[in-house]
Write a protein that holds these residues in place. Structure first.
Motif, PDB file in Angstrom:
ATOM      1  N   LYS A  46    -101.126  62.876 -44.355  1.00 53.75           N
ATOM      2  CA  LYS A  46    -100.870  63.749 -43.155  1.00 53.75           C
ATOM      3  C   LYS A  46    -101.920  65.023 -43.374  1.00 53.75           C
ATOM      4  O   LYS A  46    -102.052  65.570 -44.476  1.00 53.75           O
ATOM      5  CB  LYS A  46     -99.526  64.258 -42.678  1.00 53.75           C
ATOM      6  CG  LYS A  46     -99.505  65.125 -41.931  1.00 53.75           C
ATOM      7  CD  LYS A  46     -98.095  65.781 -41.951  1.00 53.75           C
ATOM      8  CE  LYS A  46     -97.848  67.022 -42.622  1.00 53.75           C
ATOM      9  NZ  LYS A  46     -96.710  67.559 -42.513  1.00 53.75           N
ATOM     10  N   GLY A  47    -102.579  65.405 -42.329  1.00 49.40           N
ATOM     11  CA  GLY A  47    -103.427  66.735 -42.654  1.00 49.40           C
ATOM     12  C   GLY A  47    -105.024  66.402 -43.062  1.00 49.40           C
ATOM     13  O   GLY A  47    -105.636  67.217 -43.185  1.00 49.40           O
ATOM     14  N   GLN A  48    -104.955  65.022 -43.474  1.00 45.77           N
ATOM     15  CA  GLN A  48    -106.476  64.624 -43.699  1.00 45.77           C
ATOM     16  C   GLN A  48    -107.313  64.667 -42.519  1.00 45.77           C
ATOM     17  O   GLN A  48    -107.175  64.184 -41.356  1.00 45.77           O
ATOM     18  CB  GLN A  48    -106.514  62.979 -44.152  1.00 45.77           C
ATOM     19  CG  GLN A  48    -107.559  62.706 -45.008  1.00 45.77           C
ATOM     20  CD  GLN A  48    -107.172  63.145 -46.457  1.00 45.77           C
ATOM     21  OE1 GLN A  48    -106.117  63.105 -47.104  1.00 45.77           O
ATOM     22  NE2 GLN A  48    -108.256  63.462 -47.124  1.00 45.77           N
ATOM     23  N   LYS A  49    -108.741  65.414 -42.875  1.00 45.21           N
ATOM     24  CA  LYS A  49    -109.403  65.918 -41.707  1.00 45.21           C
ATOM     25  C   LYS A  49    -110.665  65.502 -41.929  1.00 45.21           C
ATOM     26  O   LYS A  49    -111.227  65.546 -43.036  1.00 45.21           O
ATOM     27  CB  LYS A  49    -109.148  67.135 -41.178  1.00 45.21           C
ATOM     28  CG  LYS A  49    -107.885  67.391 -40.254  1.00 45.21           C
ATOM     29  CD  LYS A  49    -108.094  68.394 -39.488  1.00 45.21           C
ATOM     30  CE  LYS A  49    -107.594  68.281 -38.102  1.00 45.21           C
ATOM     31  NZ  LYS A  49    -106.268  67.622 -37.872  1.00 45.21           N
ATOM     32  N   TYR A  50    -111.404  65.483 -40.812  1.00 41.66           N
ATOM     33  CA  TYR A  50    -112.865  65.486 -40.812  1.00 41.66           C
ATOM     34  C   TYR A  50    -113.806  64.501 -41.570  1.00 41.66           C
ATOM     35  O   TYR A  50    -113.299  63.202 -41.640  1.00 41.66           O
ATOM     36  CB  TYR A  50    -113.560  66.972 -41.299  1.00 41.66           C
ATOM     37  CG  TYR A  50    -112.666  68.074 -40.466  1.00 41.66           C
ATOM     38  CD1 TYR A  50    -112.769  67.759 -38.956  1.00 41.66           C
ATOM     39  CD2 TYR A  50    -111.721  68.982 -40.808  1.00 41.66           C
ATOM     40  CE1 TYR A  50    -111.900  68.736 -38.269  1.00 41.66           C
ATOM     41  CE2 TYR A  50    -110.983  69.796 -40.234  1.00 41.66           C
ATOM     42  CZ  TYR A  50    -111.045  69.657 -38.994  1.00 41.66           C
ATOM     43  OH  TYR A  50    -110.218  70.524 -38.019  1.00 41.66           O
ATOM     44  N   ARG A  88    -109.348  77.751 -37.846  1.00 40.55           N
ATOM     45  CA  ARG A  88    -108.190  77.959 -37.781  1.00 40.55           C
ATOM     46  C   ARG A  88    -107.593  79.234 -38.318  1.00 40.55           C
ATOM     47  O   ARG A  88    -108.040  79.864 -39.291  1.00 40.55           O
ATOM     48  CB  ARG A  88    -107.594  77.081 -38.913  1.00 40.55           C
ATOM     49  CG  ARG A  88    -107.909  75.737 -38.307  1.00 40.55           C
ATOM     50  CD  ARG A  88    -106.540  74.448 -38.379  1.00 40.55           C
ATOM     51  NE  ARG A  88    -105.336  75.263 -37.896  1.00 40.55           N
ATOM     52  CZ  ARG A  88    -104.406  75.020 -38.505  1.00 40.55           C
ATOM     53  NH1 ARG A  88    -104.252  74.678 -39.859  1.00 40.55           N
ATOM     54  NH2 ARG A  88    -103.043  75.787 -38.216  1.00 40.55           N
ATOM     55  N   LYS A  89    -107.106  80.183 -37.297  1.00 42.78           N
ATOM     56  CA  LYS A  89    -106.776  81.446 -37.632  1.00 42.78           C
ATOM     57  C   LYS A  89    -105.139  81.724 -37.993  1.00 42.78           C
ATOM     58  O   LYS A  89    -104.578  80.999 -37.301  1.00 42.78           O
ATOM     59  CB  LYS A  89    -107.346  82.543 -36.582  1.00 42.78           C
ATOM     60  CG  LYS A  89    -108.895  82.631 -36.429  1.00 42.78           C
ATOM     61  CD  LYS A  89    -109.056  83.993 -35.676  1.00 42.78           C
ATOM     62  CE  LYS A  89    -110.587  84.383 -35.792  1.00 42.78           C
ATOM     63  NZ  LYS A  89    -111.387  83.454 -35.161  1.00 42.78           N
ATOM     64  N   PRO A  90    -104.798  82.522 -38.880  1.00 48.22           N
ATOM     65  CA  PRO A  90    -103.686  82.788 -38.992  1.00 48.22           C
ATOM     66  C   PRO A  90    -102.920  83.414 -37.781  1.00 48.22           C
ATOM     67  O   PRO A  90    -103.812  84.387 -36.954  1.00 48.22           O
ATOM     68  CB  PRO A  90    -103.453  83.568 -40.190  1.00 48.22           C
ATOM     69  CG  PRO A  90    -104.873  84.196 -40.475  1.00 48.22           C
ATOM     70  CD  PRO A  90    -105.809  83.264 -39.678  1.00 48.22           C
ATOM     71  N   SER A  91    -101.582  83.431 -37.696  1.00 49.82           N
ATOM     72  CA  SER A  91    -101.023  84.202 -36.455  1.00 49.82           C
ATOM     73  C   SER A  91    -101.193  85.417 -36.543  1.00 49.82           C
ATOM     74  O   SER A  91    -100.738  86.032 -37.643  1.00 49.82           O
ATOM     75  CB  SER A  91     -99.553  83.754 -36.303  1.00 49.82           C
ATOM     76  OG  SER A  91     -99.519  82.176 -36.582  1.00 49.82           O
ATOM     77  N   SER A 111     -94.133  87.404 -34.254  1.00 52.44           N
ATOM     78  CA  SER A 111     -93.229  86.385 -33.844  1.00 52.44           C
ATOM     79  C   SER A 111     -92.161  86.733 -32.747  1.00 52.44           C
ATOM     80  O   SER A 111     -91.838  87.862 -32.614  1.00 52.44           O
ATOM     81  CB  SER A 111     -92.035  85.715 -35.001  1.00 52.44           C
ATOM     82  OG  SER A 111     -91.126  85.158 -34.467  1.00 52.44           O
ATOM     83  N   LYS A 112     -92.048  85.948 -31.603  1.00 54.32           N
ATOM     84  CA  LYS A 112     -91.412  86.654 -30.351  1.00 54.32           C
ATOM     85  C   LYS A 112     -89.959  86.614 -30.732  1.00 54.32           C
ATOM     86  O   LYS A 112     -89.282  87.148 -29.887  1.00 54.32           O
ATOM     87  CB  LYS A 112     -91.418  85.203 -29.296  1.00 54.32           C
ATOM     88  CG  LYS A 112     -92.926  85.401 -28.716  1.00 54.32           C
ATOM     89  CD  LYS A 112     -93.103  84.757 -27.627  1.00 54.32           C
ATOM     90  CE  LYS A 112     -94.637  84.834 -27.017  1.00 54.32           C
ATOM     91  NZ  LYS A 112     -95.032  83.556 -26.667  1.00 54.32           N
ATOM     92  N   ARG A 127     -94.773  82.573 -40.056  1.00 51.39           N
ATOM     93  CA  ARG A 127     -94.104  83.826 -40.206  1.00 51.39           C
ATOM     94  C   ARG A 127     -92.627  83.648 -40.518  1.00 51.39           C
ATOM     95  O   ARG A 127     -91.854  82.738 -40.247  1.00 51.39           O
ATOM     96  CB  ARG A 127     -94.193  84.629 -38.757  1.00 51.39           C
ATOM     97  CG  ARG A 127     -95.790  84.675 -38.140  1.00 51.39           C
ATOM     98  CD  ARG A 127     -95.940  84.938 -36.896  1.00 51.39           C
ATOM     99  NE  ARG A 127     -95.263  83.805 -36.044  1.00 51.39           N
ATOM    100  CZ  ARG A 127     -95.584  83.683 -34.755  1.00 51.39           C
ATOM    101  NH1 ARG A 127     -96.229  84.568 -34.121  1.00 51.39           N
ATOM    102  NH2 ARG A 127     -95.067  82.677 -34.028  1.00 51.39           N
ATOM    103  N   PRO A 144    -102.949  79.354 -42.747  1.00 53.28           N
ATOM    104  CA  PRO A 144    -103.360  78.271 -42.700  1.00 53.28           C
ATOM    105  C   PRO A 144    -104.496  78.238 -43.719  1.00 53.28           C
ATOM    106  O   PRO A 144    -105.210  79.058 -43.918  1.00 53.28           O
ATOM    107  CB  PRO A 144    -104.183  78.051 -41.361  1.00 53.28           C
ATOM    108  CG  PRO A 144    -104.192  79.046 -40.518  1.00 53.28           C
ATOM    109  CD  PRO A 144    -103.187  79.985 -41.297  1.00 53.28           C
ATOM    110  N   SER A 186    -110.610  67.367 -48.121  1.00 53.41           N
ATOM    111  CA  SER A 186    -110.716  67.533 -46.848  1.00 53.41           C
ATOM    112  C   SER A 186    -109.430  67.536 -45.954  1.00 53.41           C
ATOM    113  O   SER A 186    -109.158  66.525 -45.316  1.00 53.41           O
ATOM    114  CB  SER A 186    -111.649  66.295 -46.355  1.00 53.41           C
ATOM    115  OG  SER A 186    -112.198  66.483 -44.896  1.00 53.41           O
ATOM    116  N   LEU A 187    -108.605  68.535 -46.457  1.00 56.13           N
ATOM    117  CA  LEU A 187    -107.027  68.340 -46.000  1.00 56.13           C
ATOM    118  C   LEU A 187    -106.726  69.837 -45.630  1.00 56.13           C
ATOM    119  O   LEU A 187    -107.139  70.762 -46.128  1.00 56.13           O
ATOM    120  CB  LEU A 187    -106.302  68.279 -47.560  1.00 56.13           C
ATOM    121  CG  LEU A 187    -105.073  67.819 -47.064  1.00 56.13           C
ATOM    122  CD1 LEU A 187    -104.789  66.488 -46.413  1.00 56.13           C
ATOM    123  CD2 LEU A 187    -104.123  67.836 -48.693  1.00 56.13           C
TER     124      LEU A 187
END
Lengths: 120, 448
Positions: free
Chosen positions: A60-64, A109-112, A116-117, B52, B83, B90-91
């Motif tokens: 899971k999370g393997q990309k590109y 991918r930017k951090p939040s 938090s609400k 968070r 993140p 590549s993860l």
């Protein structure tokens, strides 16, 4: 649970997979559901909790880009099958082989940055 | 439900508070991924998919009265994880907080461990309510004073200031997990803790970040032979040598760290025998254990699989001593639940303070409580409709088939997108925290 021999009995949902099964399918809801699933996805592997499912979980999370995938995809005749079921189940995952991604392709991918609400 | 006082009075659960936005359009970052009370119950932490952490602090209306209403208000919030991208593999590494565990309090500050898929962090949360004034070389606004202009010296003094709560990362435990971390558990020795991923469990010292000991490794030499993964792990609450881990095949292994350095060989194996004639395509998937929790007294452990909650006596490996059906009516819906991936949902479970009642979540924002002694169970709902102050929650009933009675809800009307995966019970009192997708509900025992 009844132990009748099923030789000549038929139901609307009979799927021919388990002809050897002696149990009355109607009394086990799980088996009824299994029959439904096999009717919809006849190609479904017979090891549901086995290697394929678990390895999908591990990767899971393997990309590109994967150069191995890329080369294999180039060599293979394009024979794209849409996966029958969604991510966690199908043996293939993200399609990594078809093109070399460029920085523009990759979503940032930017951090939040927003609080938090729950703290609002 | 038996209360913590041990009396035979039924607990009446009332709405207390709800945190989070009302709008239906939920941003992915706002999805709550973990909820945990600290050891005194004074603090309640939540983690979300956006990495968070929000910590709430209990404020009691009347401290001298034992059964006073209390309220949880925001105490601190910080970005725990961000993140990341592992370029070598590549993860993509999600910032989602998988677990938060509080350390027992040793001094004025509070400490917690929070983890995402790959990295565990130790956070210190401290209060500051005083500041120093009267520096010799610095003005109040921070500007430097030229030493040559100083003619007399003064001693800086502490002056009160508005309470400020600061969170700072004190340790980062990274690069120890190839697979995704699912659990962290703090040892009763107050020095070590474990972290578990799909195939391995590591033992850390709380102070040391550059090394950890591998204590369980179930990775097969040939990955083709992989048949099960680790789904959860926990240290025993008072035996510092003992821990358990659960698997995707429905078994739990208890290990004793005194036996050997590598605990691949279990001391006990807890497994309920399966009737082979009942086996179906779904059997293994629904037997996968999503959570394991020791009772506070350390004599029992509870496991959660897709359809049930099981209580095991640590002295009996052959079968659980109690089994509670959470939502048995879903057994005849497994085909659709497989298609929409809900069958892979990982529900957690928790004990009340005196181990007499257990709780777990379900769909449609329902959650269930099982009273072990009185052999009774109840289904309640976390919803905005039942959120008037101190409103008593009405028990809910799902109609599995046949004639639906008034006030019952049919299985086909259940909203499978409204899942309660995370719940927590105050360590002493009848106060519970229930997380829906993006809201946190707090319910309390009815107070006169």
């Amino acid at each position: 649970m009844s132990e009748e021999i099923e030789g000549t009995k038929t139901t609307e949902e009979t799927v021919v997979n388990d002809q050897n099964e002696m149990d009355d399918k109607v009394t086990s809801p799980e088996k009824v559901e299994e029959a439904k699933l096999k009717a919809r996805y006849p190609n479904l592997g017979h090891k549901p909790g086995g290697s394929d499912l678990l390895r999908k979980r591990l990767t899971k999370g393997q990309k590109y880009f994967d150069s191995g995938d890329y080369n294999m995809a180039k060599a293979k005749v394009k024979n794209k099958q849409l996966p029958a079921a969604t991510s966690e189940k199908s043996g293939g995952g993200e399609i990594t082989g078809d093109h070399i991604p460029t920085p523009q392709d990759l979503p940032q991918r930017k951090p939040s940055l927003v609080a938090s609400k729950l703290a609002g | 439900m038996a209360g913590t006082g041990g009396g035979s009075n039924d607990v009446q659960w009332c709405f207390s508070q709800v945190k989070g936005a009302i709008d239906d359009d939920v941003a992915e970052a706002d999805i709550i991924s973990t909820v945990e009370f600290n050891h005194s119950g004074e603090l309640l932490a939540t983690g979300d998919k956006g990495g968070r952490v929000v910590i709430f602090q209990q404020e009691i209306e009347n401290k001298s009265q034992p059964q006073s209403r209390s309220e949880y208000n925001v105490y601190s919030t910080f970005q725990s994880h961000e993140p990341e991208f592992d370029y070598l593999k590549s993860l993509e590494i999600e910032e989602k907080i998988n677990k938060i565990r509080w350390l027992p309090q040793k001094n004025a500050a509070q400490f917690l461990l929070s983890t995402n898929d790959k990295t565990i962090k130790l956070w210190k949360i401290s209060e500051r309510d005083k500041r120093l004034e009267g520096y010799n070389l610095k003005e109040e606004d921070g500007r430097c004073i030229d030493p040559n202009t100083v003619t007399a010296l003064r001693v800086p003094v502490f002056r009160p200031m508005d309470l400020m709560v600061e969170a700072s990362p004190r340790r980062v435990f990274a690069n120890a997990h190839t697979y995704h971390i699912n659990s962290i558990s703090i040892n009763s020795d107050h020095e070590t803790y474990l972290s578990a991923d799909d195939l391995r469990i590591n033992l850390w010292h709380q102070e040391i970040t550059d090394r950890s000991f591998n204590i369980v490794d179930i990775k097969p030499v040939n990955m083709e032979e992989l048949t099960e993964v680790i789904t959860a792990a926990e240290f025993h609450p008072n035996q510092c040598n003992t821990f358990v881990y659960s698997s995707s095949k429905g078994s739990i292994r208890l290990c004793d760290m005194r036996a050997s350095a590598l605990c691949d060989k279990h001391s006990k194996l807890f497994e309920e025998p399966e009737d082979p004639s009942n086996r179906s395509f779904f059997s293994e998937i629904i037997s996968s254990i999503s959570d394991v929790k020791f009772s506070h007294n350390g004599r029992y452990m509870m496991t959660r699989d897709y359809l049930s909650v099981k209580i095991w006596d640590l002295n009996m490996e052959t079968r659980p001593v109690e089994t509670f059906q959470v939502h048995e009516y879903l057994r005849s819906k497994l085909c659709s639940l497989y298609e929409n991936d809900c069958i892979f949902d990982k529900f957690e479970c928790c004990w009340n303070g005196n181990d007499s009642v257990v709780m777990t979540g379900s769909y449609n924002n329902f959650f269930r409580m099982f009273d072990r002694g009185q052999r009774r169970d109840v289904t309640l709902e976390a919803s905005r409709e039942s959120s008037k102050p101190r409103q008593v929650l009405k028990p809910r009933k799902v109609c599995a088939g046949g004639k639906r009675k008034k006030d019952e809800i049919s299985v086909d009307s259940l909203d499978f997108n409204k899942k309660i995966l995370h719940t927590a019970w105050h360590p002493q009192d009848n106060i519970i925290a229930v997380a829906t997708t993006n809201n946190l509900y707090i319910f309390q025992d009815k107070v006169n």
